[in-house]
Write a protein that holds these residues in place. Structure first.
Motif, PDB file in Angstrom:
ATOM      1  N   GLU A  56       0.806  -1.216   0.000  1.00 35.11           N
ATOM      2  CA  GLU A  56       0.000   0.000   0.000  1.00 35.11           C
ATOM      3  C   GLU A  56       0.844   1.274   0.000  1.00 35.11           C
ATOM      4  OE1 GLU A  56      -0.222  -1.737   4.269  1.00 35.11           O
ATOM      5  OE2 GLU A  56      -0.012  -2.425   2.198  1.00 35.11           O
ATOM      6  N   THR A  57       2.164   1.119   0.134  1.00 36.62           N
ATOM      7  CA  THR A  57       3.037   2.287   0.101  1.00 36.62           C
ATOM      8  C   THR A  57       3.057   2.882  -1.303  1.00 36.62           C
ATOM      9  OG1 THR A  57       4.457   1.168   1.714  1.00 36.62           O
ATOM     10  CG2 THR A  57       5.341   3.151   0.686  1.00 36.62           C
ATOM     11  N   PRO A  58       2.794   4.176  -1.436  1.00 36.52           N
ATOM     12  CA  PRO A  58       2.812   4.774  -2.786  1.00 36.52           C
ATOM     13  C   PRO A  58       4.230   4.941  -3.305  1.00 36.52           C
ATOM     14  CG  PRO A  58       2.441   6.459  -1.126  1.00 36.52           C
ATOM     15  CD  PRO A  58       2.438   5.146  -0.393  1.00 36.52           C
ATOM     16  N   ALA A  59       4.340   5.379  -4.544  1.00 44.64           N
ATOM     17  CA  ALA A  59       5.652   5.699  -5.102  1.00 44.64           C
ATOM     18  C   ALA A  59       6.311   6.791  -4.257  1.00 44.64           C
ATOM     19  CB  ALA A  59       5.491   6.157  -6.546  1.00 44.64           C
ATOM     20  N   LEU A  60       7.629   6.705  -4.148  1.00 47.48           N
ATOM     21  CA  LEU A  60       8.393   7.663  -3.357  1.00 47.48           C
ATOM     22  C   LEU A  60       9.222   8.533  -4.292  1.00 47.48           C
ATOM     23  CD1 LEU A  60       9.834   5.129  -0.740  1.00 47.48           C
ATOM     24  CD2 LEU A  60       7.671   6.393  -0.590  1.00 47.48           C
ATOM     25  N   TYR A  61       9.416   9.788  -3.897  1.00 48.68           N
ATOM     26  CA  TYR A  61      10.342  10.621  -4.662  1.00 48.68           C
ATOM     27  C   TYR A  61      11.290  11.348  -3.723  1.00 48.68           C
ATOM     28  CZ  TYR A  61       7.377  14.768  -3.713  1.00 48.68           C
ATOM     29  OH  TYR A  61       6.671  15.787  -3.123  1.00 48.68           O
ATOM     30  N   ILE A  62      12.468  11.637  -4.247  1.00 47.82           N
ATOM     31  CA  ILE A  62      13.514  12.320  -3.495  1.00 47.82           C
ATOM     32  C   ILE A  62      13.902  13.554  -4.281  1.00 47.82           C
ATOM     33  CG2 ILE A  62      15.781  12.038  -2.393  1.00 47.82           C
ATOM     34  CD1 ILE A  62      15.399   8.957  -3.055  1.00 47.82           C
ATOM     35  N   GLU A  63      14.034  14.677  -3.592  1.00 54.73           N
ATOM     36  CA  GLU A  63      14.449  15.907  -4.247  1.00 54.73           C
ATOM     37  C   GLU A  63      15.344  16.702  -3.302  1.00 54.73           C
ATOM     38  OE1 GLU A  63      11.528  18.941  -4.933  1.00 54.73           O
ATOM     39  OE2 GLU A  63      10.289  18.278  -3.243  1.00 54.73           O
ATOM     40  N   ALA A  64      16.037  17.660  -3.842  1.00 51.99           N
ATOM     41  CA  ALA A  64      16.909  18.506  -3.040  1.00 51.99           C
ATOM     42  C   ALA A  64      16.085  19.390  -2.108  1.00 51.99           C
ATOM     43  CB  ALA A  64      17.777  19.366  -3.948  1.00 51.99           C
ATOM     44  N   GLY A  65      16.691  19.749  -0.980  1.00 51.71           N
ATOM     45  CA  GLY A  65      16.085  20.737  -0.104  1.00 51.71           C
ATOM     46  C   GLY A  65      15.192  20.196   0.991  1.00 51.71           C
ATOM     47  N   HIS A  66      15.029  18.887   1.090  1.00 57.59           N
ATOM     48  CA  HIS A  66      14.192  18.322   2.144  1.00 57.59           C
ATOM     49  C   HIS A  66      15.022  18.131   3.417  1.00 57.59           C
ATOM     50  CE1 HIS A  66      10.772  16.521  -0.533  1.00 57.59           C
ATOM     51  NE2 HIS A  66      10.576  17.776  -0.228  1.00 57.59           N
ATOM     52  N   GLU A  67      14.874  19.026   4.361  1.00 56.97           N
ATOM     53  CA  GLU A  67      15.645  18.934   5.594  1.00 56.97           C
ATOM     54  C   GLU A  67      15.239  17.727   6.428  1.00 56.97           C
ATOM     55  OE1 GLU A  67      15.414  22.576   7.721  1.00 56.97           O
ATOM     56  OE2 GLU A  67      16.406  23.768   6.154  1.00 56.97           O
ATOM     57  N   GLN A  68      14.018  17.215   6.207  1.00 53.69           N
ATOM     58  CA  GLN A  68      13.560  16.046   6.965  1.00 53.69           C
ATOM     59  C   GLN A  68      14.227  14.760   6.491  1.00 53.69           C
ATOM     60  OE1 GLN A  68      11.728  18.153   5.127  1.00 53.69           O
ATOM     61  NE2 GLN A  68       9.703  18.572   6.025  1.00 53.69           N
ATOM     62  N   CYS A  69      14.877  14.813   5.337  1.00 52.47           N
ATOM     63  CA  CYS A  69      15.531  13.632   4.775  1.00 52.47           C
ATOM     64  C   CYS A  69      16.956  13.542   5.306  1.00 52.47           C
ATOM     65  CB  CYS A  69      15.546  13.750   3.250  1.00 52.47           C
ATOM     66  SG  CYS A  69      15.939  12.229   2.387  1.00 52.47           S
ATOM     67  N   CYS A  70      17.482  12.330   5.425  1.00 54.08           N
ATOM     68  CA  CYS A  70      18.851  12.113   5.875  1.00 54.08           C
ATOM     69  C   CYS A  70      19.810  12.938   5.014  1.00 54.08           C
ATOM     70  CB  CYS A  70      19.191  10.628   5.782  1.00 54.08           C
ATOM     71  SG  CYS A  70      20.947  10.246   5.933  1.00 54.08           S
ATOM     72  N   ALA A  71      20.615  13.779   5.651  1.00 56.43           N
ATOM     73  CA  ALA A  71      21.534  14.646   4.907  1.00 56.43           C
ATOM     74  C   ALA A  71      22.549  13.830   4.124  1.00 56.43           C
ATOM     75  CB  ALA A  71      22.243  15.598   5.876  1.00 56.43           C
ATOM     76  N   GLY A  72      23.053  12.747   4.724  1.00 54.70           N
ATOM     77  CA  GLY A  72      23.995  11.889   4.022  1.00 54.70           C
ATOM     78  C   GLY A  72      23.371  11.230   2.809  1.00 54.70           C
ATOM     79  N   GLY A  73      22.103  10.837   2.934  1.00 55.94           N
ATOM     80  CA  GLY A  73      21.399  10.241   1.805  1.00 55.94           C
ATOM     81  C   GLY A  73      21.274  11.211   0.646  1.00 55.94           C
ATOM     82  N   LEU A  74      20.969  12.477   0.933  1.00 57.09           N
ATOM     83  CA  LEU A  74      20.875  13.479  -0.120  1.00 57.09           C
ATOM     84  C   LEU A  74      22.220  13.680  -0.815  1.00 57.09           C
ATOM     85  CD1 LEU A  74      18.565  16.189   1.504  1.00 57.09           C
ATOM     86  CD2 LEU A  74      17.953  14.470  -0.216  1.00 57.09           C
TER      87      LEU A  74
END
Length: 263
Positions: A56-74
């Motif tokens: 049931e998990t929808p598609a995921l997207y990653i973009e620049a500028g998301h402070e909530q995302c792991c900084a190392g991952g970005l």
């Protein structure tokens, strides 16, 4: 070229997968229904595993500028510049960054810098990196890579399939260094400048995923072209021709002969 849905079925059959395969592609527009990966989990890799685990998990997207995302991952997605002290955090630590915390993933900060250099510049193909279920809503020519979660026997067989129509004994399947998200996304999707283009990446060798990735599971990141080749080879390979060897119904028990017991 097989459709994404047909390719999903072939990879699932080859690996007898219990978790759904996912595909990686790039786009300049957010796909309908997709959500930022950090809404599932701050860790990109953990969010991807969640998507494979729960349909049931929808598609995921990653973009620049998301402070909530792991900084190392970005950083490893090519969407941010590394903090100048990051090399100390992942190695031996330094008192003036995160209170001296250290992950001890490399022996020295210099080795971390060298590893980044060897991987080359990481460049996303478009504004958004998308990790999605494998459906025919996605054009096969846009897909950059596939991500599979499987047990050790399944991964062994998938590695054998990847090597089936190639003579290279060393570089068709690789266990790379680097974080979990890089080995499953950046490397197989061709985002890392110096990553091999026709190798499947198996791992992770990064232990920071161990708290959430079950000990019996491994991950395989497969470039789209190689995944197409694996699907084309499936029927002629040992997986179909010798399925009882690939996935034995009965196992041989190994016992120490009594005559060989130490005196």
């Amino acid at each position: 070229m097989l459709s994404v849905e047909k390719l999903r079925k072939k990879l699932t059959e080859a690996g007898r997968l219990k978790l759904r395969p996912l595909c990686v592609y790039a786009t300049n527009e957010v796909p309908n229904g997709a959500v930022p990966s950090h809404t599932v989990d701050r860790c990109i890799a953990k969010a991807v595993y969640t998507s494979a685990l729960f349909k049931e998990t929808p598609a995921l997207y990653i973009e620049a500028g998301h402070e909530q995302c792991c900084a190392g991952g970005l950083v490893w997605m090519g969407l941010a510049e590394p903090h100048p002290k990051l090399k100390y955090f992942v190695t031996v630590g330094t008192p003036d960054f995160r209170g001296g915390a250290a992950e001890h993933l490399k022996a020295t900060p210099e080795l971390f810098d060298e590893q980044k250099e060897r991987a080359g510049k990481i460049t996303p193909h478009s504004k958004y990196i998308v990790i999605a279920p494998c459906t025919d809503e996605i054009a096969p020519e846009t897909v950059r890579a596939f991500i599979l979660f499987a047990g050790s026997e399944q991964i062994r067989n998938l590695c054998g399939l990847a090597q089936f129509s190639n003579s290279d004994p060393f570089f068709r399947t690789i266990i790379p260094g680097g974080p979990v998200c890089a080995m499953m996304i950046a490397f197989p999707a061709g985002m890392a400048e110096k990553a091999p283009k026709d190798s499947a990446f198996v791992g992770p060798a990064d232990p920071t995923g161990n708290p959430w990735l079950p000990p019996e599971l491994m991950i395989m990141g497969i470039p789209a072209g190689l995944a197409q080749q694996m699907a084309a080879d499936l029927e002629d390979s040992f997986i179909c021709k010798r399925s009882r060897i690939a996935y034995p119904e009965k196992r041989i028990s190994i016992m120490l002969p009594v005559t060989d017991l130490p005196k």
